[in-house]
Design a protein around this motif. Structure first.
Motif, PDB file in Angstrom:
ATOM      1  N   ARG A  26       0.829  -1.205   0.000  1.00  0.00           N
ATOM      2  CA  ARG A  26       0.000   0.000   0.000  1.00  0.00           C
ATOM      3  C   ARG A  26       0.862   1.252   0.000  1.00  0.00           C
ATOM      4  O   ARG A  26       0.540   2.250  -0.653  1.00  0.00           O
ATOM      5  CB  ARG A  26      -0.943  -0.002   1.200  1.00  0.00           C
ATOM      6  N   ALA A  27       1.954   1.222   0.756  1.00  0.00           N
ATOM      7  CA  ALA A  27       2.846   2.390   0.798  1.00  0.00           C
ATOM      8  C   ALA A  27       3.473   2.638  -0.564  1.00  0.00           C
ATOM      9  O   ALA A  27       3.544   3.778  -1.040  1.00  0.00           O
ATOM     10  CB  ALA A  27       3.925   2.186   1.858  1.00  0.00           C
ATOM     11  N   ALA A  28       3.942   1.577  -1.217  1.00  0.00           N
ATOM     12  CA  ALA A  28       4.537   1.729  -2.547  1.00  0.00           C
ATOM     13  C   ALA A  28       3.525   2.278  -3.530  1.00  0.00           C
ATOM     14  O   ALA A  28       3.848   3.111  -4.384  1.00  0.00           O
ATOM     15  CB  ALA A  28       5.086   0.392  -3.031  1.00  0.00           C
ATOM     16  N   ASP A  29       2.266   1.835  -3.398  1.00  0.00           N
ATOM     17  CA  ASP A  29       1.212   2.312  -4.282  1.00  0.00           C
ATOM     18  C   ASP A  29       0.985   3.811  -4.088  1.00  0.00           C
ATOM     19  O   ASP A  29       0.834   4.566  -5.057  1.00  0.00           O
ATOM     20  CB  ASP A  29      -0.073   1.534  -4.009  1.00  0.00           C
ATOM     21  N   ARG A  30       0.962   4.259  -2.843  1.00  0.00           N
ATOM     22  CA  ARG A  30       0.797   5.689  -2.565  1.00  0.00           C
ATOM     23  C   ARG A  30       1.950   6.514  -3.104  1.00  0.00           C
ATOM     24  O   ARG A  30       1.767   7.663  -3.524  1.00  0.00           O
ATOM     25  CB  ARG A  30       0.689   5.922  -1.049  1.00  0.00           C
ATOM     26  N   LEU A  31       3.138   5.931  -3.084  1.00  0.00           N
ATOM     27  CA  LEU A  31       4.337   6.657  -3.497  1.00  0.00           C
ATOM     28  C   LEU A  31       4.618   6.525  -4.993  1.00  0.00           C
ATOM     29  O   LEU A  31       5.562   7.138  -5.505  1.00  0.00           O
ATOM     30  CB  LEU A  31       5.547   6.128  -2.719  1.00  0.00           C
ATOM     31  N   PRO A  69      -8.243  10.803 -11.903  1.00  0.00           N
ATOM     32  CA  PRO A  69      -7.714  12.151 -11.644  1.00  0.00           C
ATOM     33  C   PRO A  69      -7.241  12.337 -10.204  1.00  0.00           C
ATOM     34  O   PRO A  69      -6.319  13.118  -9.943  1.00  0.00           O
ATOM     35  CB  PRO A  69      -8.898  13.075 -11.973  1.00  0.00           C
ATOM     36  N   ILE A  70      -7.864  11.610  -9.264  1.00  0.00           N
ATOM     37  CA  ILE A  70      -7.424  11.701  -7.867  1.00  0.00           C
ATOM     38  C   ILE A  70      -5.998  11.178  -7.741  1.00  0.00           C
ATOM     39  O   ILE A  70      -5.140  11.805  -7.113  1.00  0.00           O
ATOM     40  CB  ILE A  70      -8.382  10.912  -6.952  1.00  0.00           C
ATOM     41  N   GLU A  73      -2.656  13.225  -6.698  1.00  0.00           N
ATOM     42  CA  GLU A  73      -1.774  12.795  -5.605  1.00  0.00           C
ATOM     43  C   GLU A  73      -0.339  12.663  -6.098  1.00  0.00           C
ATOM     44  O   GLU A  73       0.607  13.040  -5.397  1.00  0.00           O
ATOM     45  CB  GLU A  73      -2.260  11.463  -5.042  1.00  0.00           C
ATOM     46  N   LEU A  74      -0.183  12.128  -7.297  1.00  0.00           N
ATOM     47  CA  LEU A  74       1.152  11.964  -7.859  1.00  0.00           C
ATOM     48  C   LEU A  74       1.815  13.319  -8.084  1.00  0.00           C
ATOM     49  O   LEU A  74       2.993  13.511  -7.790  1.00  0.00           O
ATOM     50  CB  LEU A  74       1.063  11.193  -9.174  1.00  0.00           C
ATOM     51  N   THR A  86      -3.894  20.756  -9.044  1.00  0.00           N
ATOM     52  CA  THR A  86      -4.425  20.167 -10.263  1.00  0.00           C
ATOM     53  C   THR A  86      -5.772  20.809 -10.574  1.00  0.00           C
ATOM     54  O   THR A  86      -6.670  20.824  -9.742  1.00  0.00           O
ATOM     55  CB  THR A  86      -4.599  18.651 -10.112  1.00  0.00           C
ATOM     56  N   VAL A  87      -5.891  21.338 -11.775  1.00  0.00           N
ATOM     57  CA  VAL A  87      -7.134  21.942 -12.246  1.00  0.00           C
ATOM     58  C   VAL A  87      -7.707  21.037 -13.325  1.00  0.00           C
ATOM     59  O   VAL A  87      -7.035  20.751 -14.330  1.00  0.00           O
ATOM     60  CB  VAL A  87      -6.879  23.351 -12.822  1.00  0.00           C
TER      61      VAL A  87
END
Length: 297
Positions: A20-25, A105-106, A110-111, A121-122
């Protein structure tokens, strides 16, 4: 110690799960594990206990507290320097094709924030054709489109996500009671599809794929966008549409197509000569396998 490594550790400490951490990062699990080992060697002490459960050591718990403070201070330092220099926070104008998965888009936002602290981000919505036109006009920095799409040579593209398309129908449709569909089930039914001019490449590709599978549905005279189709189908027992499973709502039923999954690919497109800092950072950090959302887990 690099700020990047500290950021990796803080996210791992918050998730207590390498995947999960790798996915967030937006990195791979082996990369996260390797960078953690580098940090632990530098500090001379383990930060997490690896086993059936990932847990913080006393040293890790202490670093989490101070690490969060360091990262907050670093981000604020960047913002303060930009304010003092009269530089606005980086802004990514993201062209979002209508009907894209909500998580996409979320994840990109985040990225952008992860790679360029303070980035905003617009979102600018539109059809695939409209997004391609916006790219050419320079009114979006990065566009999310559905493949296949033909773009001028000045623009590059790469896959970023995918989702499965299936048959969407009214809950009262004669086929709705069947847990699975066979190729012969759909031959006499009307297929409501989006207007060809909003995404010519995808339109032709989908029809070609359906015909190649022997699914000879009649193309409807009704030409509707996705939102309109979803509103109309509950009252139509003689018609079906194409959609992802996430479009399910009361009054509708989704079934996978017979045979192999029918996959639609989302691509990111940008100007090849773009020097936009957020665009470059996002592209440099995108996982090779693309982004994944809740339905992929």
């Amino acid at each position: 110690m690099e700020l990047r490594q500290l950021r990796y550790f803080v996210v791992l400490a918050e998730e207590l799960h390498f995947g999960r951490a790798a996915d967030r990062l937006f990195i791979t699990t082996p990369t996260l594990s390797q960078q953690l080992k580098v940090l632990e060697r530098e500090l001379g002490t383990p930060l997490v206990q690896r086993g059936r459960r990932t847990e913080l050591t006393p040293a890790g718990a202490a670093l989490l507290v101070s690490g969060r403070e360091v990262l907050r201070a670093a981000d604020e330092a960047v913002r303060s320097a930009r304010r003092a220099g009269g530089v606005d926070a980086p802004r990514l104008r993201l062209g979002l094709v209508n009907g894209a998965p909500p998580w996409l888009p979320i994840r990109l936002g985040e990225l952008a924030e992860t790679t360029v602290p303070g980035a905003r981000t617009v979102l600018i919505s539109g059809t695939t054709t409209e997004q391609a036109q916006a790219l050419a006009a320079g009114t979006v920095d990065l566009a999310l489109l559905r493949a296949p799409v033909r773009l001028p040579a000045a623009f590059a593209q790469r896959p970023v996500a995918a989702e499965e398309l299936g048959i969407l129908m009214a809950a009262t449709h004669p086929l709705a009671a069947r847990p699975a569909l066979a190729a012969g089930d759909l031959g006499d039914h009307e297929l409501i599809l989006f207007p060809r001019d909003v995404a010519p490449g995808l339109h032709d590709s989908l029809l070609g794929e359906l015909h190649g599978r022997g699914l000879r549905m009649r193309l409807s005279d009704s030409v509707l966008g996705h939102a309109q189709m979803v509103s109309v189908l509950p009252s139509r027992n003689d018609a079906v549409g194409l959609s992802s499973a996430r479009a399910g709502r009361p009054g509708l039923v989704w079934r996978a197509l017979p045979g192999d999954p029918l996959i639609v690919t989302y691509i990111a497109a940008w100007a090849r000569d773009s020097r936009h800092p957020v665009v470059r950072a996002v592209l440099d950090t995108l996982p090779a396998g693309g982004l994944t959302g809740p339905l992929d887990s």
